[in-house]
Design a protein around this motif. Sequence first.
Motif, short mmCIF file in Angstrom:
data_model
loop_
_atom_site.label_atom_id
_atom_site.label_comp_id
_atom_site.label_asym_id
_atom_site.label_seq_id
_atom_site.Cartn_x
_atom_site.Cartn_y
_atom_site.Cartn_z
N LYS A 273 15.72 0.96 -14.97
CA LYS A 273 14.42 1.62 -14.88
C LYS A 273 13.31 0.63 -14.54
N HIS A 274 13.40 -0.57 -15.08
CA HIS A 274 12.33 -1.55 -14.89
C HIS A 274 12.19 -1.95 -13.42
N TYR A 275 13.33 -1.94 -12.66
CA TYR A 275 13.29 -2.38 -11.27
C TYR A 275 13.34 -1.19 -10.29
N LEU A 276 13.14 0.01 -10.80
CA LEU A 276 13.28 1.19 -9.96
C LEU A 276 12.12 1.33 -8.98
N THR A 277 12.44 1.56 -7.72
CA THR A 277 11.46 1.82 -6.67
C THR A 277 11.83 3.12 -5.98
N PRO A 278 10.88 3.74 -5.26
CA PRO A 278 11.24 4.96 -4.54
C PRO A 278 12.38 4.74 -3.56
N GLU A 279 12.32 3.61 -2.81
CA GLU A 279 13.36 3.36 -1.81
C GLU A 279 14.72 3.18 -2.48
N LEU A 280 14.76 2.44 -3.58
CA LEU A 280 16.03 2.20 -4.26
C LEU A 280 16.61 3.50 -4.81
N LEU A 281 15.77 4.33 -5.43
CA LEU A 281 16.26 5.60 -5.97
C LEU A 281 16.77 6.50 -4.85
N GLN A 282 15.98 6.60 -3.75
CA GLN A 282 16.40 7.45 -2.64
C GLN A 282 17.71 6.98 -2.04
N LEU A 283 17.81 5.66 -1.83
CA LEU A 283 19.03 5.11 -1.23
C LEU A 283 20.24 5.36 -2.12
N THR A 284 20.09 5.16 -3.45
CA THR A 284 21.21 5.33 -4.38
C THR A 284 21.66 6.79 -4.43
N ILE A 285 20.72 7.73 -4.47
CA ILE A 285 21.08 9.15 -4.52
C ILE A 285 21.77 9.56 -3.22
N ARG A 286 21.23 9.09 -2.08
CA ARG A 286 21.87 9.43 -0.81
C ARG A 286 23.28 8.88 -0.74
N SER A 287 23.44 7.64 -1.22
CA SER A 287 24.77 7.03 -1.22
C SER A 287 25.74 7.82 -2.09
N ALA A 288 25.29 8.29 -3.26
CA ALA A 288 26.15 9.07 -4.14
C ALA A 288 26.58 10.38 -3.48
N ILE A 289 25.63 11.06 -2.82
CA ILE A 289 25.95 12.31 -2.13
C ILE A 289 26.94 12.07 -1.00
N GLU A 290 26.70 10.99 -0.25
CA GLU A 290 27.58 10.69 0.88
C GLU A 290 28.99 10.35 0.40
N SER A 291 29.10 9.58 -0.70
CA SER A 291 30.42 9.24 -1.24
C SER A 291 31.17 10.50 -1.67
N ALA A 292 30.46 11.43 -2.30
CA ALA A 292 31.10 12.68 -2.72
C ALA A 292 31.56 13.49 -1.51
#
Length: 675
Positions: A111-130
Motif C-alpha cells: 500500500k505504501h508504494y501504490l501508484t495509479p500506474e502500478l495498480l492498473q498494470l497489476t490488475i490488467r496483468s491479473a486479468i490477462e493471466s486468467a
Amino acid sequence: MTCSTQTLLLIGDCLPDRERYRQYLMSDSEYAYRLLEAESIIEALEVCRTQAIDVILLEYVLPDGNGLEMIQALHAQSKDGSPPMVMITDGGDERLAVQAMKRGAEDYLVKHYLTPELLQLTIRSAIESARLRLQLQQAESEQLRYENDLKYHQHQLQESEQQLQLGIKVAGVALARFDYVSNTVTLSPEAAVLYGIEITDLTVTRDRFHANVHPDDRDELARLIAQAMHPAGAGWFAHEYRIRGRDGAVRWLSVRKQIFFDRSGQTPRPDYAILAAIDVTQAKQHQAERQQVEETLRQSEERYRYLSGLIPQLVWIATAEGVMLDVNQRWTEFTGLTLQQAQTDGWQQIVHPEDVPILTQAWQQAQQEGNSYQAEGRIQRVDGIYRWHLHQATPLKNAQGQIIKWFGTATDIHDLKQIEADRTRLLTEAQAAREEAEAANRSKDEFVAVVAHELRSPLNSIAGWAKLLQTRKLDEATMAKALDTIWRNTQAQVQLVEDLLDISRMVRGTLHLQIAAVNLIEVIESALDVVRPMTEAKPIQIEMHFAAVPHIAGDFHRLQQIVVNLMTNAIKFTPAGGRVEISLSAIESEVMLQVQDTGKGIAPEILPQIFERFKQGQQNMGSKDGLGLGLAIVKNLVELHHGTVTIESPGIGQGATVTVRLPRYSPRAALLDHR
C-alpha cells in the motif's frame, strides 16, 4: 486499446482506501471497470455467489479475518474456479506474498508504494493471466474433442474390418445387406436370382425379400429373426429354409445372418445385418450331385477374388506357415511385386527395416497361440515411399483346431498416423508457447519492479533534500551536503536513463560508433577519473598494470563507457578495503584489457547468463543492485568493436575477472562504418 468492461470486486473496510483504489482504476485509459465493494469476507463471498466477477482486489487485513483466509474460502466455494485475485498489504513481507501466491493469488501490492500506474498494470496483468489460462483450458477441451473423433474413426475402421472378415468367410455366396432404419434390403445379383427377384431391382423392402419364403417355413424363420434381433439374443442365426422361385420351383437355402446393433443410445437397436445364402437344393436332393456343390464353391472363390479386388485393403491368403498363396490386385499394384516374388522372397522385403522385428514378433505369437494377428508397420509402395498400415489376419482351422490358412488384410492408416503426429506436435508447440508467454510475463513484471525501485530510490532522496532546502533553515555544511546529494542522485538517474536508451539503441541496431585511432591508456585514465569518488568513498585500492600497447580502432567515449561499467561493477561488489586491478597488455594482433576484483564473486550457475540484460550475476542474494544492464552494454559495445569479452570467477567470495580483447588499429578498420 479499449477492452470490454471488467467487473472488479473491491474488498476492504477502509472507505478512504477504497475510494483511492476506485479513483486509480477509473482513470485507467485501457480498461473499463464496473466496481463492486464488500467490507468483510462474508459479504464478499455472498457477492461472488450472486455476481460474475472478473477480478478481485482485496486488503490483507479484514474485520472478520485476513486476505489469505478470504482466498481459501473463495476457492472452497467456487467449484468452477475462482477469479484472479490481487492482495494489498501494509508492509512488504515476502513470506506473506509467497503464502498468497501459493493459495492462488495472482499478485500482491504494498500500500505504501501504490501508484495509479502500478495498480492498473497489476490488475490488467491479473486479468490477462486468467484469460490465457482460460484459452489453455479451451485448447485442452478441443484436444479432448479431437481424441473422441479419433476414437470414432477407429471404430469405423474396426467395423469395416468386421465386414471384410465376414465377406472373406462367405465370399462369393449370395449376399444381402439389411438396413433396419430404411427397412430395405440391398442384394447381390446372385441373391436376387436366388430369392426370385428381378435382377434389375437390387434394392427391395424386407417384406418383398421374404415374400417367396415357403409358407411352411415362414413361422420358424420369423421366430429366429425376432430372437436374433432382440438385444439380449445371440445377434445371428444359421438356418435352412425353402424359397419358391418365379418359375414355381422350390429351392433349399442354407443361410447365415449376422445382425449389428446401434448401441449409441440407452437401448441397443438393430442397425443393419449381413445375410449370406447358399442354394443347397441339389445337396439335399441327391448325394450324387455333390459336384454341383463343388462348382458352387469354386465360384465362391472367384467371387471372393472379385470382392477382395473391390475393397480398399490389401488382401492376402497364406499357408499355416505364412507362405503366400494368393493376393488381390490392389496388393500387387501397391507393392509392385508379383505373387511369385512374394512367395519366393517373403513379405519382409516390403516392410520397413525398423518394423520387421515388431511384425515378426506379433506374427510368431499369433501362430503359437492360434489367435488373430494384428500389428502396425510401414510397407514400401512401388515408388519407394513407405506408408503406415494396420496388418490383420484371421486363421482358418480344421475340425481338429489346426490352422489351415490365414486370411489377412493391410489397411492404410498413414493419414491417421500423420494426424496423430501433428496433434503431438501442436501440443508441444502450445506447451512451449505457454511457457514462453509465462516467462515473458514474469520477466516483464520483474523488470518493471526493478526499474520502479531504481527510479524511486534516487527520487526519494532528491525529494527529501529538496523539501529541506525549501525550509531555508539549513547551515552551509548541510546545504552543501544537500546539493551534493541531489547532484549525485540526479546523475544516477541520468545514467540509468542513458543505460536504458543504450539498450534500446542496441536492440534496434541504431547505436553508431565514431571510429578513430584510440590510446587505451588515455581511455582508462579518463574512466578512473569518473569512478574515483566511488573508490574513495568505500575506500577501494586501485592497482594499475599497463604495458606499452598499440592503438586500436574505436570510439573513445564508448570505450570509456566499457571501462567505467567494468570498474563500477568491480567497485560495487568489492567490500571496503578490497582491491581492484586493471591491466593492459598486447597479445599478437589484439590488445587485452583485464579488470580483476576481490569482491563477492559469481556462482557457477550464473556465469552462462551473466551478459544477458536485466541479470545481476554478482548479487546472488536477491538484493536490488541495479538493472543488470552494465555487462549487457559492455558485451554489445565490445562486439561492435569486433572484440570479445569473457568473465571468470572461482566462485562465491572469490572475486571475478573480466577480460576484453580488441583488435589492433589498422587504417582499413578506421574507414569501416561500425553499427
